[in-house]
Design a protein around this motif. Sequence first.
Motif, PDB file in Angstrom:
ATOM      1  N   PRO A  23       8.227  -6.899   2.190  1.00  0.00           N
ATOM      2  CA  PRO A  23       8.430  -7.776   1.028  1.00  0.00           C
ATOM      3  C   PRO A  23       7.564  -7.309  -0.140  1.00  0.00           C
ATOM      4  N   GLY A  24       8.187  -7.106  -1.275  1.00  0.00           N
ATOM      5  CA  GLY A  24       7.480  -6.577  -2.425  1.00  0.00           C
ATOM      6  C   GLY A  24       7.869  -5.155  -2.749  1.00  0.00           C
ATOM      7  N   VAL A  25       8.694  -4.511  -1.877  1.00  0.00           N
ATOM      8  CA  VAL A  25       9.096  -3.126  -2.144  1.00  0.00           C
ATOM      9  C   VAL A  25       9.854  -3.021  -3.456  1.00  0.00           C
ATOM     10  N   GLY A  26      10.678  -4.020  -3.747  1.00  0.00           N
ATOM     11  CA  GLY A  26      11.446  -3.990  -4.994  1.00  0.00           C
ATOM     12  C   GLY A  26      10.539  -3.973  -6.209  1.00  0.00           C
ATOM     13  N   ALA A  27       9.467  -4.757  -6.145  1.00  0.00           N
ATOM     14  CA  ALA A  27       8.533  -4.799  -7.265  1.00  0.00           C
ATOM     15  C   ALA A  27       7.794  -3.472  -7.417  1.00  0.00           C
ATOM     16  N   VAL A  28       7.428  -2.849  -6.287  1.00  0.00           N
ATOM     17  CA  VAL A  28       6.760  -1.548  -6.348  1.00  0.00           C
ATOM     18  C   VAL A  28       7.655  -0.517  -7.021  1.00  0.00           C
ATOM     19  N   ILE A  29       8.910  -0.462  -6.578  1.00  0.00           N
ATOM     20  CA  ILE A  29       9.866   0.489  -7.155  1.00  0.00           C
ATOM     21  C   ILE A  29      10.039   0.221  -8.646  1.00  0.00           C
ATOM     22  N   ALA A  30      10.173  -1.052  -8.979  1.00  0.00           N
ATOM     23  CA  ALA A  30      10.395  -1.416 -10.384  1.00  0.00           C
ATOM     24  C   ALA A  30       9.214  -1.031 -11.268  1.00  0.00           C
ATOM     25  N   ILE A  31       7.988  -1.214 -10.746  1.00  0.00           N
ATOM     26  CA  ILE A  31       6.799  -0.864 -11.527  1.00  0.00           C
ATOM     27  C   ILE A  31       6.655   0.649 -11.633  1.00  0.00           C
ATOM     28  N   CYS A  32       6.864   1.345 -10.528  1.00  0.00           N
ATOM     29  CA  CYS A  32       6.621   2.793 -10.495  1.00  0.00           C
ATOM     30  C   CYS A  32       7.683   3.599 -11.234  1.00  0.00           C
ATOM     31  N   VAL A  33       8.916   3.105 -11.285  1.00  0.00           N
ATOM     32  CA  VAL A  33       9.976   3.890 -11.912  1.00  0.00           C
ATOM     33  C   VAL A  33       9.710   4.091 -13.396  1.00  0.00           C
ATOM     34  N   ALA A  34       9.055   3.128 -14.039  1.00  0.00           N
ATOM     35  CA  ALA A  34       8.743   3.271 -15.464  1.00  0.00           C
ATOM     36  C   ALA A  34       7.780   4.425 -15.721  1.00  0.00           C
ATOM     37  N   SER A  35       7.060   4.844 -14.679  1.00  0.00           N
ATOM     38  CA  SER A  35       6.102   5.939 -14.828  1.00  0.00           C
ATOM     39  C   SER A  35       6.782   7.269 -15.106  1.00  0.00           C
ATOM     40  N   PHE A  36       8.057   7.358 -14.780  1.00  0.00           N
ATOM     41  CA  PHE A  36       8.788   8.604 -14.985  1.00  0.00           C
ATOM     42  C   PHE A  36       9.476   8.647 -16.353  1.00  0.00           C
TER      43      PHE A  36
ATOM     44  N   ASP B 145      -7.349  -0.258   3.458  1.00  0.00           N
ATOM     45  CA  ASP B 145      -7.465  -1.700   3.664  1.00  0.00           C
ATOM     46  C   ASP B 145      -8.110  -2.426   2.488  1.00  0.00           C
ATOM     47  N   ARG B 146      -8.729  -1.669   1.565  1.00  0.00           N
ATOM     48  CA  ARG B 146      -9.430  -2.287   0.438  1.00  0.00           C
ATOM     49  C   ARG B 146      -8.798  -1.986  -0.912  1.00  0.00           C
ATOM     50  N   ILE B 147      -7.788  -1.110  -0.952  1.00  0.00           N
ATOM     51  CA  ILE B 147      -7.270  -0.638  -2.237  1.00  0.00           C
ATOM     52  C   ILE B 147      -6.635  -1.766  -3.047  1.00  0.00           C
ATOM     53  N   VAL B 148      -5.960  -2.692  -2.389  1.00  0.00           N
ATOM     54  CA  VAL B 148      -5.322  -3.792  -3.120  1.00  0.00           C
ATOM     55  C   VAL B 148      -6.377  -4.681  -3.769  1.00  0.00           C
ATOM     56  N   ASP B 149      -7.399  -5.066  -2.994  1.00  0.00           N
ATOM     57  CA  ASP B 149      -8.461  -5.924  -3.538  1.00  0.00           C
ATOM     58  C   ASP B 149      -9.228  -5.214  -4.657  1.00  0.00           C
ATOM     59  N   ALA B 150      -9.520  -3.928  -4.451  1.00  0.00           N
ATOM     60  CA  ALA B 150     -10.258  -3.174  -5.478  1.00  0.00           C
ATOM     61  C   ALA B 150      -9.446  -3.071  -6.763  1.00  0.00           C
ATOM     62  N   SER B 151      -8.137  -2.879  -6.642  1.00  0.00           N
ATOM     63  CA  SER B 151      -7.270  -2.791  -7.825  1.00  0.00           C
ATOM     64  C   SER B 151      -7.223  -4.123  -8.558  1.00  0.00           C
ATOM     65  N   ARG B 152      -7.214  -5.217  -7.799  1.00  0.00           N
ATOM     66  CA  ARG B 152      -7.190  -6.538  -8.425  1.00  0.00           C
ATOM     67  C   ARG B 152      -8.514  -6.847  -9.120  1.00  0.00           C
TER      68      ARG B 152
ATOM     69  N   THR C 180       0.806  -1.233   0.000  1.00  0.00           N
ATOM     70  CA  THR C 180       0.000   0.000   0.000  1.00  0.00           C
ATOM     71  C   THR C 180       0.834   1.275   0.000  1.00  0.00           C
ATOM     72  N   GLY C 181       2.149   1.162   0.068  1.00  0.00           N
ATOM     73  CA  GLY C 181       2.998   2.352   0.135  1.00  0.00           C
ATOM     74  C   GLY C 181       3.352   2.932  -1.218  1.00  0.00           C
ATOM     75  N   VAL C 182       2.503   2.738  -2.225  1.00  0.00           N
ATOM     76  CA  VAL C 182       2.778   3.229  -3.582  1.00  0.00           C
ATOM     77  C   VAL C 182       2.973   4.748  -3.621  1.00  0.00           C
TER      78      VAL C 182
ATOM     79  N   ASN D  73       3.498   6.011   5.237  1.00  0.00           N
ATOM     80  CA  ASN D  73       4.274   5.430   6.329  1.00  0.00           C
ATOM     81  C   ASN D  73       5.328   4.495   5.740  1.00  0.00           C
ATOM     82  N   PRO D  74       6.627   4.735   6.010  1.00  0.00           N
ATOM     83  CA  PRO D  74       7.670   3.857   5.447  1.00  0.00           C
ATOM     84  C   PRO D  74       7.441   2.387   5.757  1.00  0.00           C
ATOM     85  N   GLY D  75       6.786   2.106   6.881  1.00  0.00           N
ATOM     86  CA  GLY D  75       6.522   0.712   7.228  1.00  0.00           C
ATOM     87  C   GLY D  75       5.591   0.014   6.272  1.00  0.00           C
ATOM     88  N   ASN D  76       4.839   0.785   5.487  1.00  0.00           N
ATOM     89  CA  ASN D  76       3.927   0.192   4.491  1.00  0.00           C
ATOM     90  C   ASN D  76       4.543   0.112   3.096  1.00  0.00           C
TER      91      ASN D  76
END
Length: 492
Positions: free
Chosen positions: A207-220, A269-276, A54-56, A200-203
């Motif tokens: 696990p999965g932070v690498g994938a978030v960074i990898a997906i989001c960096v292409a947006s730039f 709490d619902r954003i991941v499920d709604a996105s899926r 959720t820390g996108v 919040n950095p904790g979010n």
Amino acid sequence: MSLTEHRTTSAVSAALAKDRLGVPSVVFFVISAAAPLTVIAGVVSTAYAATGVTGVPLAFVLLGAILGLFAVGYVTMARYVVNAGAFYAYTAKGLGRPVGVATAWVALLAYNALQVGLYGVIGSAAEPLFVDWFGISPPWWVIALAFWALTGVLGLMRVDVNGKVLSVLLLTEVAVVVVFDIADLLHPAASAGYSLEVFNPGNLFVPGVGAVIAICVASFSGFESSVVFSEETKDPRRTVPLATYVALVVISALYALSSWALTVPVGVDRIVDASREQGPELLFALAGQHLGPTIATIGSVLFVTSIVAAMIAFHNTIARYIFALGRENVLPAGFARTNPPTGAPIIGSLTQSVFGLAVIVVYAAFDLDPLVHLFFTIGSFGGLGVLLLLTGTSVAVLAFFLKTPGVENVWRTRIAPAIASVLLIVVLGLALVNFDTVLGVAPDSLLRWVLPAAYFAAIGLGVAWGLALRRNRPGVYANIGLGAQAAVRRSS
């Protein structure tokens, strides 16, 4: 025609139009390539859905900061290297001409991948509108060909004409994104309200932070293209830095705000499920609930124009890369031809159009899924290439100023480029490790290795070609990275 007249004509035919672009026009090219509405509708929902993190929004803030550090050295070097080849010229100056040629091959692969990937999504974006308005459902490739033709025609016109088209498309696109954000913020979920947990950095660092960074960096992808238009700006020393910083701030803020706003009506709490469940349609579904179907339809139209704006921006960038390589004879000199009335790089533009047409025909002939196999797969491949270019160029900027001490302050020439290089290397490593998630394939899929390997093959071939030029054509080799000076030296 005398020899002098012939030389003069040749120099003119290989020159881009000067003094056509100011800060606003360059900003429009840069942000249009980033395609904000496409990113917010597609990439943001994909990041939530694919990673479960959720820390996108915080990821966009951090990436904006990293690229801001990169931009410090990048735009400082623009004062000393004015070249439509941008990354190619910078790495040639900083890391040597063979590396510069290798960078050019990577750039052509990456930007063409981003450009043709957009042809894969334009059909699915526009088809529902054709169904609603006209009751017809044309094949994706028919729609893609129509927008391919439009992009090709605009690519042959004056660069400032393209800038004006982009200004209209982009301002409308950003306006609707802001309206959607406001609507989301005015309808908070009863369970969560205005939660800032996404920052919040904790979010994010889970696990999965690498994938978030990898997906989001292409947006730039595309923010760095300000330098590509440096030869056509009215004052490169002022226009390029200002346009780069303005574009980066706007992109980062818009992405972070919009990815947070999307969580407000749904709930963190619902954003991941709604996105899926809804994918890219989540943004427009929320708009329909809050603003009515008419506004949602307008948003869908602007989703299409967002893709078109990115097509135009990437097409112009690719054409100028091809032009720069032809002008310095790294590619055949014919690629440096421009259209005298418009100053557009005519052969570079036509080359990109031919390549785009070939991709559309192949995907249509083999009935390949344009959204999965073209937009997501090839687009992700292009995003990885841009990240590789950013990392190499950051190192090249540092190397250039280490060889040219005392021309600027230490922050611009040493500290910022060094920090940016380390951080970009980390981000590149995360992208490579998590490339299966970016592509949406199984961890053991060959694609996760074959696609990155294509860039390393391009690097090897580029270095080999650069060394061959040094051995067999030393005059051409000496001109690598010189930009307009190369044409002057050949004609003298």
